[in-house]
Write a protein that holds these residues in place. Structure first.
Motif, PDB file in Angstrom:
ATOM      1  N   GLU A   1       1.259  15.314   7.497  1.00 24.50           N
ATOM      2  CA  GLU A   1      -0.155  15.000   7.338  1.00 24.50           C
ATOM      3  C   GLU A   1      -0.387  14.107   6.131  1.00 24.50           C
ATOM      4  OE1 GLU A   1      -2.647  18.383   6.640  1.00 24.50           O
ATOM      5  OE2 GLU A   1      -1.592  18.984   4.824  1.00 24.50           O
ATOM      6  N   PHE A   2      -1.420  13.324   6.241  1.00 22.85           N
ATOM      7  CA  PHE A   2      -1.806  12.402   5.185  1.00 22.85           C
ATOM      8  C   PHE A   2      -2.340  13.167   3.980  1.00 22.85           C
ATOM      9  CE2 PHE A   2      -3.539   8.673   3.267  1.00 22.85           C
ATOM     10  CZ  PHE A   2      -4.802   9.004   2.801  1.00 22.85           C
ATOM     11  N   VAL A   3      -1.968  12.696   2.787  1.00 25.70           N
ATOM     12  CA  VAL A   3      -2.470  13.286   1.549  1.00 25.70           C
ATOM     13  C   VAL A   3      -3.321  12.272   0.791  1.00 25.70           C
ATOM     14  CG1 VAL A   3      -1.848  14.281  -0.687  1.00 25.70           C
ATOM     15  CG2 VAL A   3      -0.509  14.861   1.361  1.00 25.70           C
ATOM     16  N   ALA A   4      -2.758  11.097   0.530  1.00 29.26           N
ATOM     17  CA  ALA A   4      -3.472  10.088  -0.255  1.00 29.26           C
ATOM     18  C   ALA A   4      -2.812   8.737  -0.056  1.00 29.26           C
ATOM     19  CB  ALA A   4      -3.465  10.453  -1.744  1.00 29.26           C
ATOM     20  N   ALA A   5      -3.581   7.678  -0.332  1.00 29.46           N
ATOM     21  CA  ALA A   5      -3.035   6.327  -0.247  1.00 29.46           C
ATOM     22  C   ALA A   5      -3.752   5.428  -1.239  1.00 29.46           C
ATOM     23  CB  ALA A   5      -3.172   5.765   1.166  1.00 29.46           C
ATOM     24  N   SER A   6      -3.001   4.473  -1.733  1.00 28.39           N
ATOM     25  CA  SER A   6      -3.549   3.501  -2.672  1.00 28.39           C
ATOM     26  C   SER A   6      -3.228   2.104  -2.164  1.00 28.39           C
ATOM     27  CB  SER A   6      -2.925   3.695  -4.055  1.00 28.39           C
ATOM     28  OG  SER A   6      -3.284   2.627  -4.923  1.00 28.39           O
TER      29      SER A   6
ATOM     30  N   SER B   1      -8.354   0.077  -3.155  1.00 30.06           N
ATOM     31  CA  SER B   1      -8.972   1.388  -3.218  1.00 30.06           C
ATOM     32  C   SER B   1      -7.948   2.498  -3.029  1.00 30.06           C
ATOM     33  CB  SER B   1     -10.039   1.509  -2.134  1.00 30.06           C
ATOM     34  OG  SER B   1     -11.030   0.514  -2.264  1.00 30.06           O
ATOM     35  N   THR B   2      -8.342   3.707  -3.390  1.00 30.34           N
ATOM     36  CA  THR B   2      -7.534   4.901  -3.217  1.00 30.34           C
ATOM     37  C   THR B   2      -8.290   5.886  -2.337  1.00 30.34           C
ATOM     38  OG1 THR B   2      -6.565   4.573  -5.403  1.00 30.34           O
ATOM     39  CG2 THR B   2      -6.274   6.737  -4.404  1.00 30.34           C
ATOM     40  N   TYR B   3      -7.555   6.528  -1.435  1.00 28.85           N
ATOM     41  CA  TYR B   3      -8.158   7.434  -0.476  1.00 28.85           C
ATOM     42  C   TYR B   3      -7.445   8.787  -0.514  1.00 28.85           C
ATOM     43  CZ  TYR B   3      -9.208   2.743   1.263  1.00 28.85           C
ATOM     44  OH  TYR B   3      -9.577   1.426   1.368  1.00 28.85           O
ATOM     45  N   TYR B   4      -8.184   9.843  -0.196  1.00 29.01           N
ATOM     46  CA  TYR B   4      -7.621  11.184  -0.216  1.00 29.01           C
ATOM     47  C   TYR B   4      -8.012  11.948   1.041  1.00 29.01           C
ATOM     48  CZ  TYR B   4      -6.991  10.187  -5.170  1.00 29.01           C
ATOM     49  OH  TYR B   4      -6.606   9.618  -6.361  1.00 29.01           O
ATOM     50  N   ALA B   5      -7.129  12.845   1.446  1.00 26.11           N
ATOM     51  CA  ALA B   5      -7.492  13.806   2.474  1.00 26.11           C
ATOM     52  C   ALA B   5      -8.534  14.757   1.896  1.00 26.11           C
ATOM     53  CB  ALA B   5      -6.258  14.582   2.921  1.00 26.11           C
TER      54      ALA B   5
ATOM     55  N   CYS C   1       6.707  10.146  -0.124  1.00 21.84           N
ATOM     56  CA  CYS C   1       5.985   8.919  -0.436  1.00 21.84           C
ATOM     57  C   CYS C   1       6.351   7.877   0.618  1.00 21.84           C
ATOM     58  CB  CYS C   1       6.291   8.422  -1.837  1.00 21.84           C
ATOM     59  SG  CYS C   1       8.007   8.023  -2.170  1.00 21.84           S
ATOM     60  N   ALA C   2       5.439   6.968   0.839  1.00 24.07           N
ATOM     61  CA  ALA C   2       5.621   5.963   1.881  1.00 24.07           C
ATOM     62  C   ALA C   2       4.950   4.667   1.460  1.00 24.07           C
ATOM     63  CB  ALA C   2       5.036   6.459   3.201  1.00 24.07           C
ATOM     64  N   GLY C   3       5.434   3.577   2.035  1.00 22.88           N
ATOM     65  CA  GLY C   3       4.860   2.287   1.704  1.00 22.88           C
ATOM     66  C   GLY C   3       4.724   1.400   2.931  1.00 22.88           C
ATOM     67  N   THR C   4       3.726   0.535   2.888  1.00 26.63           N
ATOM     68  CA  THR C   4       3.557  -0.457   3.936  1.00 26.63           C
ATOM     69  C   THR C   4       3.101  -1.768   3.309  1.00 26.63           C
ATOM     70  OG1 THR C   4       2.384  -1.066   5.954  1.00 26.63           O
ATOM     71  CG2 THR C   4       1.200   0.341   4.402  1.00 26.63           C
ATOM     72  N   ASN C   5       3.639  -2.864   3.820  1.00 27.21           N
ATOM     73  CA  ASN C   5       3.214  -4.176   3.322  1.00 27.21           C
ATOM     74  C   ASN C   5       2.188  -4.811   4.252  1.00 27.21           C
ATOM     75  OD1 ASN C   5       5.022  -4.627   5.355  1.00 27.21           O
ATOM     76  ND2 ASN C   5       6.314  -6.046   4.232  1.00 27.21           N
ATOM     77  N   SER C   6       1.635  -4.006   5.140  1.00 26.47           N
ATOM     78  CA  SER C   6       0.562  -4.480   6.012  1.00 26.47           C
ATOM     79  C   SER C   6      -0.776  -3.958   5.509  1.00 26.47           C
ATOM     80  CB  SER C   6       0.794  -3.983   7.442  1.00 26.47           C
ATOM     81  OG  SER C   6       1.972  -4.544   7.976  1.00 26.47           O
ATOM     82  N   ASP C   7      -1.800  -4.756   5.635  1.00 26.44           N
ATOM     83  CA  ASP C   7      -3.120  -4.403   5.109  1.00 26.44           C
ATOM     84  C   ASP C   7      -3.953  -3.730   6.195  1.00 26.44           C
ATOM     85  OD1 ASP C   7      -5.915  -6.192   3.585  1.00 26.44           O
ATOM     86  OD2 ASP C   7      -5.174  -4.146   3.316  1.00 26.44           O
ATOM     87  N   TYR C   8      -3.552  -2.496   6.530  1.00 23.79           N
ATOM     88  CA  TYR C   8      -4.239  -1.780   7.590  1.00 23.79           C
ATOM     89  C   TYR C   8      -5.582  -1.228   7.125  1.00 23.79           C
ATOM     90  CZ  TYR C   8       0.197  -1.714  10.171  1.00 23.79           C
ATOM     91  OH  TYR C   8       1.339  -2.052  10.840  1.00 23.79           O
ATOM     92  N   GLU C   9      -6.454  -1.018   8.110  1.00 26.51           N
ATOM     93  CA  GLU C   9      -7.710  -0.333   7.800  1.00 26.51           C
ATOM     94  C   GLU C   9      -7.413   1.126   7.495  1.00 26.51           C
ATOM     95  OE1 GLU C   9      -8.864  -1.171  12.081  1.00 26.51           O
ATOM     96  OE2 GLU C   9      -9.957   0.709  11.676  1.00 26.51           O
ATOM     97  N   LEU C  10      -8.369   1.805   6.870  1.00 26.30           N
ATOM     98  CA  LEU C  10      -8.160   3.168   6.408  1.00 26.30           C
ATOM     99  C   LEU C  10      -7.753   4.098   7.553  1.00 26.30           C
ATOM    100  CD1 LEU C  10      -8.263   5.413   4.337  1.00 26.30           C
ATOM    101  CD2 LEU C  10     -10.744   5.540   4.691  1.00 26.30           C
ATOM    102  N   ARG C  11      -8.351   3.911   8.692  1.00 26.73           N
ATOM    103  CA  ARG C  11      -8.055   4.785   9.837  1.00 26.73           C
ATOM    104  C   ARG C  11      -6.552   4.811  10.119  1.00 26.73           C
ATOM    105  NH1 ARG C  11      -7.478   3.485  15.217  1.00 26.73           N
ATOM    106  NH2 ARG C  11      -8.076   1.330  14.766  1.00 26.73           N
ATOM    107  N   LEU C  12      -5.894   3.691   9.984  1.00 29.40           N
ATOM    108  CA  LEU C  12      -4.463   3.615  10.240  1.00 29.40           C
ATOM    109  C   LEU C  12      -3.641   4.066   9.046  1.00 29.40           C
ATOM    110  CD1 LEU C  12      -4.254   0.278  12.245  1.00 29.40           C
ATOM    111  CD2 LEU C  12      -4.228   2.611  13.107  1.00 29.40           C
TER     112      LEU C  12
ATOM    113  N   THR D   1       0.862  -1.163   0.000  1.00 27.91           N
ATOM    114  CA  THR D   1       0.000   0.000   0.000  1.00 27.91           C
ATOM    115  C   THR D   1       0.909   1.227   0.000  1.00 27.91           C
ATOM    116  OG1 THR D   1      -1.881  -1.025   1.100  1.00 27.91           O
ATOM    117  CG2 THR D   1      -1.621   1.349   1.389  1.00 27.91           C
ATOM    118  N   MET D   2       0.671   2.147  -0.929  1.00 24.21           N
ATOM    119  CA  MET D   2       1.519   3.317  -1.075  1.00 24.21           C
ATOM    120  C   MET D   2       0.762   4.571  -0.682  1.00 24.21           C
ATOM    121  SD  MET D   2       4.330   2.033  -2.028  1.00 24.21           S
ATOM    122  CE  MET D   2       5.191   3.571  -2.416  1.00 24.21           C
TER     123      MET D   2
END
Length: 126
Positions: A45-50, A56-60, A95-106, A32-33
């Motif tokens: 602060e968070f801007v966006a994540a895919s 899914s893709t999420y935005y501030a 930019c940042a990445g995680t290989n964990s499948d966190y819920e959107l809140r995280l 997840t990026m």
């Protein structure tokens, strides 16, 4: 995975920029990026994540409708297209990445990510 961001610069209000984040490693599609930003004197602060491949893709709220995150898993690259830029978008973008499948809140908080690029400065003049 190692990340390298690029594409920042100086732009006038109302203009556009596209940031890129190139990733090393063969497991990019499983990450997840996200994009975060940090303005002088403010917290990151968070801007966006895919979510990883097919997710899914999420935005501030502050960038929704103006910024678009996309990813090209074949090129191991994630992009942030920024349109209708405002002076308040001025910040260092990471930019940042995680290989964990966190819920959107995280996914909206920096500690969820275990890989970070070096940051690229975006300056929007009024």
């Amino acid at each position: 995975v190692q990340l390298q961001a690029s594409g920042g610069g100086l732009v006038q209000a109302g203009g556009s920029l596209r940031l890129s984040c190139a990733a090393s490693g063969r497991t990019f599609s499983m990450y997840t990026m996200g994009w975060f930003r940090q303005a002088p004197g403010k917290e990151r602060e968070f801007v966006a994540a895919s979510r990883r491949s097919g997710g899914s893709t999420y935005y501030a709220d502050s960038v929704k409708g103006r910024f678009t995150l996309s990813r090209d898993n074949a090129k191991n690259t994630v992009y942030l297209q920024m349109n209708s830029l405002k002076p308040e978008d001025t910040a260092v973008y990471y930019c940042a990445g995680t290989n964990s499948d966190y819920e959107l809140r995280l996914l909206r908080v920096a500690p969820a990510y275990n890989a970070w690029g070096q940051g690229t400065l975006v300056t929007v003049s009024s």
